[in-house]
Design a protein around this motif. Structure first.
Motif, PDB file in Angstrom:
ATOM      1  N   PHE A 167       0.864  -1.314   0.010  1.00 43.16           N
ATOM      2  CA  PHE A 167       0.096   0.062   0.182  1.00 43.16           C
ATOM      3  C   PHE A 167       1.012   1.367   0.194  1.00 43.16           C
ATOM      4  O   PHE A 167       1.115   1.832   1.060  1.00 43.16           O
ATOM      5  N   PRO A 168       1.543   1.665  -1.085  1.00 43.64           N
ATOM      6  CA  PRO A 168       2.641   2.827  -1.292  1.00 43.64           C
ATOM      7  C   PRO A 168       1.553   4.163  -1.213  1.00 43.64           C
ATOM      8  O   PRO A 168       0.420   4.072  -1.742  1.00 43.64           O
ATOM      9  N   LEU A 169       2.292   5.052  -0.384  1.00 37.31           N
ATOM     10  CA  LEU A 169       1.759   6.138  -0.304  1.00 37.31           C
ATOM     11  C   LEU A 169       2.833   7.103  -1.008  1.00 37.31           C
ATOM     12  O   LEU A 169       3.891   7.400  -1.227  1.00 37.31           O
ATOM     13  N   ARG A 170       2.096   7.895  -1.964  1.00 48.03           N
ATOM     14  CA  ARG A 170       2.944   8.870  -3.043  1.00 48.03           C
ATOM     15  C   ARG A 170       2.881  10.489  -2.989  1.00 48.03           C
ATOM     16  O   ARG A 170       1.524  10.798  -2.813  1.00 48.03           O
ATOM     17  N   LEU A 171       4.068  11.106  -2.695  1.00 47.61           N
ATOM     18  CA  LEU A 171       3.926  12.521  -2.572  1.00 47.61           C
ATOM     19  C   LEU A 171       4.450  13.077  -4.188  1.00 47.61           C
ATOM     20  O   LEU A 171       5.488  12.582  -4.470  1.00 47.61           O
ATOM     21  N   GLU A 172       3.542  13.741  -4.852  1.00 49.38           N
ATOM     22  CA  GLU A 172       4.112  14.294  -6.325  1.00 49.38           C
ATOM     23  C   GLU A 172       4.735  15.468  -6.296  1.00 49.38           C
ATOM     24  O   GLU A 172       5.699  15.543  -7.071  1.00 49.38           O
ATOM     25  N   LEU A 173       4.327  16.573  -5.372  1.00 45.16           N
ATOM     26  CA  LEU A 173       5.018  17.551  -5.329  1.00 45.16           C
ATOM     27  C   LEU A 173       5.042  18.388  -4.055  1.00 45.16           C
ATOM     28  O   LEU A 173       4.185  18.542  -3.421  1.00 45.16           O
ATOM     29  N   ALA A 174       6.331  17.743  -3.239  1.00 46.42           N
ATOM     30  CA  ALA A 174       6.230  17.717  -2.039  1.00 46.42           C
ATOM     31  C   ALA A 174       6.235  19.088  -1.345  1.00 46.42           C
ATOM     32  O   ALA A 174       6.842  20.260  -2.068  1.00 46.42           O
TER      33      ALA A 174
END
Lengths: 115, 110
Positions: free
Chosen positions: B74-81
């Motif tokens: 269940f990965p969590l993605r941050l696109e533009l920190a």
């Protein structure tokens, strides 16, 4: 929306003192209630939980909590704290309806026990 | 039995960078959750999943994305920190009444 409120943000006690941490929730239906502890630098660990039955719940390390439905409360207690109880404590609520199992956490209470 | 494993444990990102926080559980739990923990705020639910292929928003989903292609991951993605995403992130899984939390990822965005 459900919410959980912990009244004490920072508590300082001496060893052997008694502890009571307040927790109130705002949800009128069936709820499951939890207390978690987080020692410095570690992840959350379950202290105790209430689903149904006896409203006085006993957990690990001498902790207990009492569910009072009329007051929407689930206060955590310990008769005599130890230095090793220094940690952050979180109350959490899960709605008994539905099956998503989302936990709603309170803001947390930092407990500092002085030796 | 490893439980819930999160990687990395620590990360520093620059504003605008992207990254993925990994979460894996080996208990065959259907339910998985991502929380962020900020001082004085407790834990806030970002996203959750009730099974492979099913995800939904929690309390604070903005700026994040998730996927659940398998039961285990269940990965969590941050696109533009952004600096507001500086926090400690916890992944958790559940089966029946029991929750298992990972050890957390401390993320700093500068």
């Amino acid at each position: 929306a459900q919410s959980v409120s912990q009244h004490n943000h920072h508590v300082i006690l001496s060893e052997a003192a008694s502890l009571e941490l307040g927790c109130n929730y705002s949800y009128g239906g069936t709820v499951n209630l939890f207390w978690y502890v987080q020692y410095p630098g570690q992840h959350l660990q379950l202290l105790l939980k209430y689903f149904s039955g006896d409203p006085l719940v006993k957990g690990i390390k001498g902790f207990e909590a009492e569910f009072i439905k009329s007051k929407f409360s689930f206060n955590l207690r310990k008769p005599s704290v130890q230095w090793s109880d220094t940690a952050e404590y979180f109350c959490a609520v899960r709605s008994g309806s539905g099956n998503t199992g989302k936990l709603i956490f309170g803001q947390g209470t930092t407990l500092q026990v002085k030796p | 039995n490893a439980g819930v494993t999160q990687t990395p444990k620590f990360r520093i990102l620059k504003i605008g960078q992207s990254m993925t926080l990994q979460c894996t559980q080996d208990m065959n739990h259907n339910y998985m959750y991502w929380y962020r923990q900020d001082p004085g705020m407790g834990l806030k639910l970002i996203y959750y999943s009730v099974g492979a292929g099913i995800t939904d928003k929690g309390e604070v989903p903005n700026g994040y994305n998730v996927s659940r292609s398998t039961t285990e991951d269940f990965p969590l993605r941050l696109e533009l920190a952004a600096p507001s995403q500086t926090s400690v992130y916890f992944c958790a899984s559940r089966r029946e009444s029991g929750y298992t939390f990972g050890s957390g990822t401390r993320l700093t965005v500068v």
